[in-house]
Enzyme design. Structure first.
Site, PDB file in Angstrom:
ATOM      1  N   LYS A  67       2.408   0.645  16.390  1.00  0.00           N
ATOM      2  CA  LYS A  67       3.602   0.542  15.558  1.00  0.00           C
ATOM      3  C   LYS A  67       3.795   1.779  14.704  1.00  0.00           C
ATOM      4  CE  LYS A  67       5.819  -2.187  11.924  1.00  0.00           C
ATOM      5  NZ  LYS A  67       5.725  -3.339  11.009  1.00  0.00           N
ATOM      6  N   GLN A  68       2.729   2.235  14.076  1.00  0.00           N
ATOM      7  CA  GLN A  68       2.836   3.350  13.130  1.00  0.00           C
ATOM      8  C   GLN A  68       1.498   4.064  13.046  1.00  0.00           C
ATOM      9  OE1 GLN A  68       3.430   0.216  10.060  1.00  0.00           O
ATOM     10  NE2 GLN A  68       2.315   1.611   8.714  1.00  0.00           N
ATOM     11  N   GLU A  80       0.594  -2.920  12.913  1.00  0.00           N
ATOM     12  CA  GLU A  80       0.769  -4.367  12.792  1.00  0.00           C
ATOM     13  C   GLU A  80       1.204  -5.030  14.099  1.00  0.00           C
ATOM     14  OE1 GLU A  80       2.003  -4.505   8.074  1.00  0.00           O
ATOM     15  OE2 GLU A  80       3.550  -4.069   9.564  1.00  0.00           O
ATOM     16  N   TRP A  82       0.834  -1.205   0.000  1.00  0.00           N
ATOM     17  CA  TRP A  82       0.000   0.000   0.000  1.00  0.00           C
ATOM     18  C   TRP A  82       0.866   1.251   0.000  1.00  0.00           C
ATOM     19  CZ3 TRP A  82      -1.935   2.717   4.886  1.00  0.00           C
ATOM     20  CH2 TRP A  82      -1.053   2.549   5.947  1.00  0.00           C
ATOM     21  N   ASP A  83       2.150   1.073   0.274  1.00  0.00           N
ATOM     22  CA  ASP A  83       3.094   2.185   0.255  1.00  0.00           C
ATOM     23  C   ASP A  83       2.953   3.016  -1.029  1.00  0.00           C
ATOM     24  OD1 ASP A  83       3.900   0.045   1.939  1.00  0.00           O
ATOM     25  OD2 ASP A  83       5.951   0.769   2.004  1.00  0.00           O
TER      26      ASP A  83
END
Length: 947
Positions: free
Chosen positions: A757-758, A652, A513-514
């Site tokens: 995580k992000q 994640e 998806w980046d």
């Protein structure tokens, strides 16, 4: 200026003094200076005094080439300005500085060429120290790169010195590094521990292929690799997956000086530099070393992958003996002796052969991909160089061995042209490559190089971002944009962009998806054709997404979390940990927001470009099939809401969760887009796919029933069901850290904690800004930001974007700097596997959408909202922007914002925020420029100004 300061500048001692190069004669011949400090009054140029006129013309020429020039004068700026304005154009004037009134006041020039005072009162007791602090160190200019010229020379002597500098640059040709350090990445010496990281940073690429910036002659730790975009072969990992094909090594050069190898590990190197010239797309190298026999040699090289002809690769070599005359042998090698990082040999066999122009290496992969490489090496000036080249053919290699008779102090220059075609190009590769070599042989090397540089200039005109006051961020951004430009193939929808671009083997070149969420926005607003091609890749791989959905028991299309050439899922089922533990990977089974991410990118592209064609055809098909997936993926439960269970969101660290907010909100958007398309421009395609009015109504109903996780008491979104019940962990208490926080806490404690995580909810804020109230945006960011550990390179740039929009200046600055350091500072510790392409894209978004505050609304894509938030130290941010067929240039300043409508067929709306929540709107015509001036923290109405 005091007499002491005057003496320091006006009557310098020859040679190096306190690190600066001062001169009372012509300076050393082999050094290009980056900052020139000139004690001089150029006002004579206004009266056409010949030598002053020549000198100021040379100053302009140096400024145009990226040098910075500071003029120290006893005159006031007002008295000097007419001469400057009459003699130096606006664009190069941005790199000119004037220390007026004897150094009491320091001025620079803005984007319109107008003077801006840098410091109200410089310490004129020590002008040079002040200039080093203000003009050199922030730009990465070392003292030895500063040339100080006193007024004793007069205009004629000054002109001679500047003319010599320009002549030296011309003499060096392609080997001349940029004078502007914000356009270069320089790596000096040879560090075994950092070599793999450096190879990633210095990658050269053109979207068709990418070559890591390894040493041409190799070393004990070198990991050279040339990646073929879009071509995959099986890996030899524990869980085998497709990986990018490693092409034969085309850039290998071996040097033998008087019978001794010249290499960094066997030669005593006096200096060794590699420079990635971002502006020209060149990898430069200079090495000066002495072999065991005492022969000192300087070798310079230049490598490029042509952006003008993506099948063309060029090398230039300059060899200059420093203390001898004798024999040097250069081996220009095409080598098929390559393996991937997984240990896989992709090539079934090679058939080297003699070509009409040079040697050819023909190979075929195990999967049947055919490749042909051809090489031809010539002397740059055959009449002055005694050289003999012989061809050698081996089992897996083809080589030209060129023997040169070199003379003391005289440079010998070789040019090498390499062509590459594969069977993916639609014709017999060996025929195409021989034709290319014949055409290249009839064209000068300089012309081929010039076409490549011109192609880069075109791209930079559409892409470059200037950040006055933060040169470190400016350079990092140019590094980011260089890799984004170099890694895309704008005309081949079979190729997308992997997580590490074309610079390394991490993730085996797989597409995440980046691409759609972090990279495509850059292309949408600077290179729409490339953005469209990247989205068409998702249409070509739609059948793979259908197969994945069917395999997991769903309808429609579920895109692969990791995609290669077919679109089938390529995420490994498990990996081996550093301690040998087999760890299962659930992303391919549960990280489903990828389908909504693709849908979002298609809709955003169409809204920003006005490209309805994609919504009528390919985009409509994707939106329909992904909407069908979401209907089958969840269910309406007893509360009447539609729930999506057992997923992984962007965070994640938490697997198999229910109702991840990011996933649900993005799925709702996906369904809304599908409804709009099926009832609008894509209705014919939808009908052809069997979509009925009842199915459309079902999509609409599910979107309305989607569970969104909003807490009405606090205004917070719950990242996933049960997140608020998890244990709080003070993430900041674990900083600084050298390993991810989940390693420190352990897997189970991480899963049971509010450690993110992000960017997850914060990512949602960035994408769906207008779906949330100002209060909800701020509350959610302030809640999730301290809980986010940034275990992914995708995270800090998005935090910088949202923090800037919210006016959290210190936070935005911290995250912007963190994002800029992901690769250049290797703060993730894994740059050896390739640059972090999503992090590079998010850096651009942080500046364009965050700092510059550029956005549109879903209701009015024809109007650009401009809400800049300059960070401390920023004096100006300027960037190009394409929107709905118009080319704009935006300048965000502390006291105003300017928008120039450079091109376009129709006016476009511009909006700034005024007092008491009012908005000032204007219709901006093509070819005109507009300014909104700032009053306190709001803007006044737009005014038209001179372009």
């Amino acid at each position: 200026m005091t007499s002491t300061a005057a003496a320091e500048i006006r009557e310098p001692t020859p040679g190096r003094s306190s690190g600066f190069v001062t001169t009372s004669a012509l300076p050393e011949l082999d050094h290009l200076f980056r900052l020139f400090v000139l004690t001089w009054d150029p006002r004579g140029a206004s009266a056409q005094a010949p030598e002053s006129t020549r000198a100021i013309g040379l100053v302009e020429a140096l400024l145009e080439r990226g040098a910075r020039v500071a003029i120290v004068t006893e005159a006031s700026l007002g008295a000097l300005l007419p001469a400057v304005e009459a003699s130096i154009a606006e664009e190069p004037r941005k790199r000119l500085y004037v220390a007026a009134d004897g150094g009491a006041h320091m001025f620079g020039f803005d984007h319109r060429g107008r003077p801006v005072e840098i410091a109200p009162t410089a310490d004129h007791e020590d002008v040079l120290s002040f200039m080093m602090g203000e003009l050199a160190r922030p730009f990465g200019i070392e003292p030895e790169d500063v040339l100080v010229v006193g007024e004793a020379f007069g205009p004629a002597g000054l002109a001679d010195i500047l003319e010599q500098q320009l002549a030296l640059e011309a003499q060096m040709g392609p080997f001349a590094p940029s004078r502007d350090p914000t356009w270069g990445v320089v790596e000096s010496g040879f560090d075994v521990a950092r070599e793999h990281e450096i190879e990633s940073l210095l990658t050269i690429a053109n979207g068709y292929l990418g070559m890591r910036g390894s040493l041409a002659e190799g070393s004990s730790v070198s990991r050279p690799a040339t990646f073929l975009a879009g071509a995959f072969e099986p890996s030899s990992d524990v869980s085998p997956v497709p990986e990018l094909v490693i092409a034969p090594d085309w850039g290998r050069l071996r040097f033998t000086v008087e019978g001794e190898p010249f290499a960094v590990e066997t030669t005593a190197m006096e200096r060794h530099h590699r420079t990635l010239d971002l502006r020209r797309g060149l990898l430069l190298r200079e090495g000066l070393g002495t072999g065991p026999g005492g022969h000192a040699t300087r070798i310079r090289t230049a490598h490029l992958a042509s952006l003008a002809n993506r099948h063309l690769l060029l090398e230039a070599v300059e060899i200059t003996p420093q203390n001898f005359s004798g024999m040097v042998v250069v081996d220009a090698v095409l080598s098929g002796d390559v393996k991937s990082g997984s240990g896989s040999s992709h090539w079934a066999g090679f058939a080297p052969r003699q070509g009409l122009v040079g040697p050819i290496l023909v190979g075929e992969t195990h999967g049947g991909l055919e490749l042909a490489l051809a090489s031809h090496t010539t002397a740059a000036d055959p009449g002055s160089l005694e050289m003999r080249c012989e061809r050698e053919i081996g089992p897996v290699s083809a080589m030209e061995r060129c023997t040169l008779h070199v003379r003391l102090g005289e440079p010998s220059v070789l040019h090498r042209v390499v062509g590459l075609f594969t069977s993916r190009d639609g014709t017999v590769p060996v025929q195409r490559v021989e034709l290319l070599e014949r055409e290249a042989a009839a064209t000068s090397f300089g012309a081929l190089l010039g076409e490549h540089v011109a192609a880069w200039q075109t791209r930079w005109r559409q892409s470059d971002v200037e950040i006055d006051g933060m040169p470190w961020i400016e350079r990092a951004l140019r590094f980011a944009l260089y890799h984004l430009i170099a890694t895309v193939q704008p005309h081949d929808p079979r190729c997308s962009i992997g997580a590490r671009a074309l610079s390394g083997e991490a993730y085996r070149g797989h597409v995440f998806w980046d691409t759609e969420i972090f990279m495509v926005p850059f292309y949408v607003h600077t290179w729409p054709e490339a953005a469209r091609t990247l989205l068409l890749y998702r249409h070509l791989t739609l059948d793979g997404a259908r197969r994945k959905a069917k395999k997991l028991g769903y309808e429609g299309a579920l895109y692969a979390w990791e995609s290669a050439d077919t679109g089938d899922e390529t995420t490994p089922e498990f990996v081996r940990s550093p301690i040998g533990e087999i760890v299962p990977i659930l992303s391919g089974l549960e990280e489903h927001h990828i389908s909504a991410d693709v849908a979002y990118a298609i809709w955003a592209y169409a809204q920003s470009t006005g490209d309805e064609r994609i919504l009528r055809e390919e985009g409509a098909e994707i939106l329909v099939e992904t909407a069908r997936f979401w209907v089958s993926r969840g269910a309406v439960k007893a509360d009447g809401k539609f729930h999506i269970d057992r997923v992984i969101g962007p965070d994640e660290y938490h697997e198999s969760v229910d109702d991840n907010a990011f996933t649900n909100w993005m799925a709702r958007q996906n369904l809304r887009y599908a409804v709009a398309i099926a009832r609008g421009v894509g209705r014919a395609k939808a009908a052809a796919l069997g979509v009925t009015p009842e199915e459309i109504s079902r999509w609409e109903e599910i979107a309305a029933r989607m569970y969104l996780g909003e807490d009405p008491r606090t205004g917070l979104l719950e990242q996933h069901k049960g997140f608020f019940d998890l244990a709080y962990v003070d993430v900041a208490a674990y900083s600084p850290r050298t390993v991810p926080i989940d390693v420190l806490l352990g897997r189970e404690r991480t899963r049971s904690s509010q450690v993110v995580k992000q960017a997850d909810v914060v990512q949602l804020l960035a994408l769906l800004w207008d779906e949330f109230s100002p209060d909800a945006r701020r509350k959610n960011f302030l809640y999730y930001e301290p809980r986010t550990a940034h275990g992914s390179s995708l995270s800090p740039g998005i935090h910088a974007l949202v923090a800037a929009r919210l006016g959290l200046l210190a936070t935005a600055t911290r995250y912007l700097e963190q994002t800029a350091s992901i690769d250049l500072g290797n703060n993730m510790g894994n740059a050896a596997g390739g640059v972090h392409a999503a992090g590079l894209g998010s850096l651009w978004q942080a500046v364009a959408f965050g700092v510059a505050g550029l956005r549109t609304t879903p209701e009015d894509p024809e109007t650009l909202i401009v809400e800049p938030t300059l960070l401390p130290g920023m004096r100006r941010v300027s960037l190009p922007m394409q929107l709905r067929g118009r080319s704009l240039r935006v300048h965000a300043l502390p006291g105003a914002v300017e928008v120039h409508v450079v091109e376009g067929a129709a006016p476009i709306g511009l909006v700034v925020c005024g007092e008491a929540g009012a908005r000032h709107t204007t219709r901006a015509d093509p070819g005109r420029a507009y300014v909104a001036r700032r009053k306190d923290d709001r803007y006044l109405a737009w005014e038209e100004i001179e372009p």
